[in-house]
Design a protein around this motif. Structure first.
Motif, PDB file in Angstrom:
ATOM      1  N   PRO A  36       0.805  -1.223   0.000  1.00 59.99           N
ATOM      2  CA  PRO A  36       0.000   0.000   0.000  1.00 59.99           C
ATOM      3  C   PRO A  36       0.840   1.276   0.000  1.00 59.99           C
ATOM      4  O   PRO A  36       0.469   2.268  -0.636  1.00 59.99           O
ATOM      5  CB  PRO A  36      -0.829  -0.130   1.281  1.00 59.99           C
ATOM      6  N   LEU A  37       1.970   1.263   0.688  1.00 64.20           N
ATOM      7  CA  LEU A  37       2.863   2.420   0.691  1.00 64.20           C
ATOM      8  C   LEU A  37       3.435   2.668  -0.700  1.00 64.20           C
ATOM      9  O   LEU A  37       3.469   3.808  -1.190  1.00 64.20           O
ATOM     10  CB  LEU A  37       3.991   2.196   1.696  1.00 64.20           C
ATOM     11  N   ILE A  38       3.882   1.597  -1.358  1.00 61.44           N
ATOM     12  CA  ILE A  38       4.483   1.715  -2.691  1.00 61.44           C
ATOM     13  C   ILE A  38       3.456   2.219  -3.708  1.00 61.44           C
ATOM     14  O   ILE A  38       3.688   3.213  -4.417  1.00 61.44           O
ATOM     15  CB  ILE A  38       5.048   0.347  -3.129  1.00 61.44           C
ATOM     16  N   HIS A  39       2.334   1.553  -3.787  1.00 61.17           N
ATOM     17  CA  HIS A  39       1.321   1.923  -4.780  1.00 61.17           C
ATOM     18  C   HIS A  39       0.701   3.283  -4.449  1.00 61.17           C
ATOM     19  O   HIS A  39       0.375   4.058  -5.359  1.00 61.17           O
ATOM     20  CB  HIS A  39       0.248   0.842  -4.859  1.00 61.17           C
ATOM     21  N   GLY A  40       0.546   3.564  -3.158  1.00 61.44           N
ATOM     22  CA  GLY A  40       0.007   4.865  -2.769  1.00 61.44           C
ATOM     23  C   GLY A  40       0.908   6.007  -3.209  1.00 61.44           C
ATOM     24  O   GLY A  40       0.425   7.063  -3.656  1.00 61.44           O
ATOM     25  N   ALA A  41       2.217   5.816  -3.094  1.00 59.84           N
ATOM     26  CA  ALA A  41       3.167   6.845  -3.535  1.00 59.84           C
ATOM     27  C   ALA A  41       3.073   7.054  -5.043  1.00 59.84           C
ATOM     28  O   ALA A  41       3.120   8.191  -5.527  1.00 59.84           O
ATOM     29  CB  ALA A  41       4.584   6.450  -3.130  1.00 59.84           C
ATOM     30  N   TRP A  42       2.949   5.974  -5.778  1.00 64.38           N
ATOM     31  CA  TRP A  42       2.818   6.096  -7.236  1.00 64.38           C
ATOM     32  C   TRP A  42       1.502   6.762  -7.630  1.00 64.38           C
ATOM     33  O   TRP A  42       1.468   7.579  -8.542  1.00 64.38           O
ATOM     34  CB  TRP A  42       2.932   4.715  -7.870  1.00 64.38           C
ATOM     35  N   LEU A  43       0.428   6.418  -6.951  1.00 64.43           N
ATOM     36  CA  LEU A  43      -0.866   7.051  -7.232  1.00 64.43           C
ATOM     37  C   LEU A  43      -0.782   8.555  -7.017  1.00 64.43           C
ATOM     38  O   LEU A  43      -1.268   9.347  -7.839  1.00 64.43           O
ATOM     39  CB  LEU A  43      -1.955   6.448  -6.340  1.00 64.43           C
ATOM     40  N   SER A  44      -0.172   8.954  -5.914  1.00 61.74           N
ATOM     41  CA  SER A  44      -0.041  10.374  -5.612  1.00 61.74           C
ATOM     42  C   SER A  44       0.821  11.089  -6.648  1.00 61.74           C
ATOM     43  O   SER A  44       0.458  12.166  -7.143  1.00 61.74           O
ATOM     44  CB  SER A  44       0.564  10.550  -4.211  1.00 61.74           C
ATOM     45  N   ALA A  45       1.954  10.471  -7.007  1.00 61.81           N
ATOM     46  CA  ALA A  45       2.859  11.095  -7.973  1.00 61.81           C
ATOM     47  C   ALA A  45       2.235  11.189  -9.355  1.00 61.81           C
ATOM     48  O   ALA A  45       2.510  12.128 -10.111  1.00 61.81           O
ATOM     49  CB  ALA A  45       4.166  10.307  -8.033  1.00 61.81           C
ATOM     50  N   ALA A  46       1.391  10.232  -9.705  1.00 62.37           N
ATOM     51  CA  ALA A  46       0.740  10.222 -11.019  1.00 62.37           C
ATOM     52  C   ALA A  46      -0.517  11.080 -11.048  1.00 62.37           C
ATOM     53  O   ALA A  46      -1.104  11.285 -12.120  1.00 62.37           O
ATOM     54  CB  ALA A  46       0.398   8.788 -11.417  1.00 62.37           C
ATOM     55  N   GLY A  47      -0.955  11.557  -9.890  1.00 64.15           N
ATOM     56  CA  GLY A  47      -2.172  12.359  -9.842  1.00 64.15           C
ATOM     57  C   GLY A  47      -3.424  11.559 -10.121  1.00 64.15           C
ATOM     58  O   GLY A  47      -4.417  12.090 -10.634  1.00 64.15           O
ATOM     59  N   ILE A  48      -3.396  10.286  -9.771  1.00 65.76           N
ATOM     60  CA  ILE A  48      -4.537   9.404 -10.025  1.00 65.76           C
ATOM     61  C   ILE A  48      -5.447   9.377  -8.804  1.00 65.76           C
ATOM     62  O   ILE A  48      -4.990   9.220  -7.672  1.00 65.76           O
ATOM     63  CB  ILE A  48      -4.059   7.971 -10.347  1.00 65.76           C
ATOM     64  N   THR A  49      -6.737   9.539  -9.049  1.00 63.99           N
ATOM     65  CA  THR A  49      -7.709   9.398  -7.970  1.00 63.99           C
ATOM     66  C   THR A  49      -7.980   7.916  -7.781  1.00 63.99           C
ATOM     67  O   THR A  49      -8.804   7.314  -8.476  1.00 63.99           O
ATOM     68  CB  THR A  49      -9.018  10.137  -8.293  1.00 63.99           C
ATOM     69  N   GLY A  50      -7.260   7.315  -6.884  1.00 58.98           N
ATOM     70  CA  GLY A  50      -7.378   5.880  -6.684  1.00 58.98           C
ATOM     71  C   GLY A  50      -6.971   5.501  -5.282  1.00 58.98           C
ATOM     72  O   GLY A  50      -6.424   6.302  -4.523  1.00 58.98           O
ATOM     73  N   VAL A  51      -7.248   4.257  -4.951  1.00 58.54           N
ATOM     74  CA  VAL A  51      -6.928   3.718  -3.631  1.00 58.54           C
ATOM     75  C   VAL A  51      -6.299   2.343  -3.817  1.00 58.54           C
ATOM     76  O   VAL A  51      -6.687   1.577  -4.704  1.00 58.54           O
ATOM     77  CB  VAL A  51      -8.191   3.599  -2.753  1.00 58.54           C
ATOM     78  N   TYR A  52      -5.299   2.052  -2.989  1.00 58.16           N
ATOM     79  CA  TYR A  52      -4.693   0.725  -2.950  1.00 58.16           C
ATOM     80  C   TYR A  52      -4.571   0.366  -1.469  1.00 58.16           C
ATOM     81  O   TYR A  52      -3.895   1.049  -0.709  1.00 58.16           O
ATOM     82  CB  TYR A  52      -3.320   0.736  -3.619  1.00 58.16           C
ATOM     83  N   GLN A  53      -5.236  -0.702  -1.064  1.00 61.69           N
ATOM     84  CA  GLN A  53      -5.330  -1.002   0.354  1.00 61.69           C
ATOM     85  C   GLN A  53      -4.993  -2.462   0.655  1.00 61.69           C
ATOM     86  O   GLN A  53      -5.073  -3.324  -0.227  1.00 61.69           O
ATOM     87  CB  GLN A  53      -6.744  -0.708   0.854  1.00 61.69           C
ATOM     88  N   ALA A  54      -4.601  -2.704   1.893  1.00 61.55           N
ATOM     89  CA  ALA A  54      -4.370  -4.065   2.366  1.00 61.55           C
ATOM     90  C   ALA A  54      -5.712  -4.697   2.703  1.00 61.55           C
ATOM     91  O   ALA A  54      -6.523  -4.111   3.418  1.00 61.55           O
ATOM     92  CB  ALA A  54      -3.469  -4.050   3.594  1.00 61.55           C
ATOM     93  N   LEU A  55      -5.943  -5.904   2.186  1.00 56.36           N
ATOM     94  CA  LEU A  55      -7.224  -6.583   2.349  1.00 56.36           C
ATOM     95  C   LEU A  55      -6.982  -7.950   2.995  1.00 56.36           C
ATOM     96  O   LEU A  55      -6.506  -8.881   2.338  1.00 56.36           O
ATOM     97  CB  LEU A  55      -7.904  -6.759   0.986  1.00 56.36           C
ATOM     98  N   PRO A  56      -7.311  -8.098   4.262  1.00 60.19           N
ATOM     99  CA  PRO A  56      -7.076  -9.381   4.932  1.00 60.19           C
ATOM    100  C   PRO A  56      -8.061 -10.450   4.476  1.00 60.19           C
ATOM    101  O   PRO A  56      -9.256 -10.186   4.319  1.00 60.19           O
ATOM    102  CB  PRO A  56      -7.269  -9.041   6.412  1.00 60.19           C
ATOM    103  N   ALA A  57      -7.537 -11.650   4.241  1.00 64.16           N
ATOM    104  CA  ALA A  57      -8.384 -12.805   3.925  1.00 64.16           C
ATOM    105  C   ALA A  57      -7.861 -13.969   4.743  1.00 64.16           C
ATOM    106  O   ALA A  57      -6.893 -14.628   4.370  1.00 64.16           O
ATOM    107  CB  ALA A  57      -8.350 -13.121   2.434  1.00 64.16           C
TER     108      ALA A  57
END
Length: 265
Positions: free
Chosen positions: A17-38
């Motif tokens: 989530p930290l890695i993808h969140g940083a890329w989302l922010s840098a790319a200006g993408i309105t998106g979410v990447y979250q940890a999902l427990p199963a």
């Protein structure tokens, strides 16, 4: 809102989530990447159903669900994922799910970044382990032209892997001839680094801690090492593009991860 995430159990330790969140922010993408427990199969299957219903663009998958992820895609699994025997990336479109394995890509990227002097074509490589991570490593390394052997405590599992992927079944004594040793076990292997060639490259897929006992011993001997964090980031790049439709922008996510881990590069 473009939604993605990483599924596993446990999952709270994941840096994805930290890695993808940083890329989302840098790319200006309105998106979410979250940890999902199963925690169990019904919980994992419920997340797949949500993806098919259009709630997720894609999901990365980690232990213990990579095999189930492959099965969830059926005939829509890529050739790479089928050969690896597992999938760490699922993407969803029109109610369907497709599976891919980017672990091998991550491994090769890490080797290029941290062991640029290693020529894989014709190299003698030993992979420690016979699980899903080891299988993905064998596929990628053989495709890169390496001669790959497998060492595992369970001879039966090792024989199954080498038979399926046309690798070599090795013993620990043969590690001395390896140009590259890759630990694909979730634990520290019983390997005497002093028995390796001083010119060998040592890689550990584990990234917590960054310098595992195996890598620390190799560093103390002056050997070239490759850490699991480089592989984690390497496998995340094609996953991000598959989920969000753009390549990850240039961002120093490794430093962000090291800070979160409380370590240094």
């Amino acid at each position: 809102m473009m939604l993605g995430g990483v599924v596993g159990w446990p999952i709270g330790h994941s840096l994805s989530p930290l890695i993808h969140g940083a890329w989302l922010s840098a790319a200006g993408i309105t998106g979410v990447y979250q940890a999902l427990p199963a925690e169990d199969e019904p919980a994992f299957d419920a997340l797949i159903a949500r993806g098919k219903a259009g709630m997720f663009r894609g999901l990365n998958v980690t232990a213990p669900w990579k095999l189930r992820a492959l099965r969830a895609a059926g005939s829509s699994a890529s050739e790479t994922a089928r050969r690896a025997g597992s999938a760490n990336l699922l993407t969803f479109a029109d109610g369907q799910v497709a599976a891919e394995s980017t672990d091998g890509h991550g491994l090769l990227t890490a080797l290029r970044e941290q062991a640029p002097g290693l020529e894989l074509d014709g190299a003698r490589v030993t992979v420690l382990g016979a699980g899903g991570a080891a299988r993905a490593a064998v596929v990628a390394l053989k495709d890169a032209g390496a001669v790959v052997g497998v060492v595992n405590r369970s001879p039966d599992r090792a024989r199954q892997l080498v038979a399926a992927l046309d690798a070599l079944h090795q013993t620990t004594e043969e590690l001395r001839d390896a140009d590259l040793v890759v630990n694909a076990l979730p634990v520290d292997p019983a390997v005497d680094v002093d028995a390796l060639s001083p010119h060998a490259v040592v890689m550990d897929m584990t990234y917590r801690p960054l310098h595992t006992p195996l890598l620390t011993a190799a560093l103390d001997r002056g050997m070239t090492v490759v850490d699991g964090l480089a592989m984690l980031i390497g496998q995340a790049r094609p996953s991000f593009q598959a989920i969000y439709g753009v390549a990850p922008p240039p961002t120093d996510v490794r430093t962000l991860c090291l800070r979160a881990m409380g370590g240094v590069s």
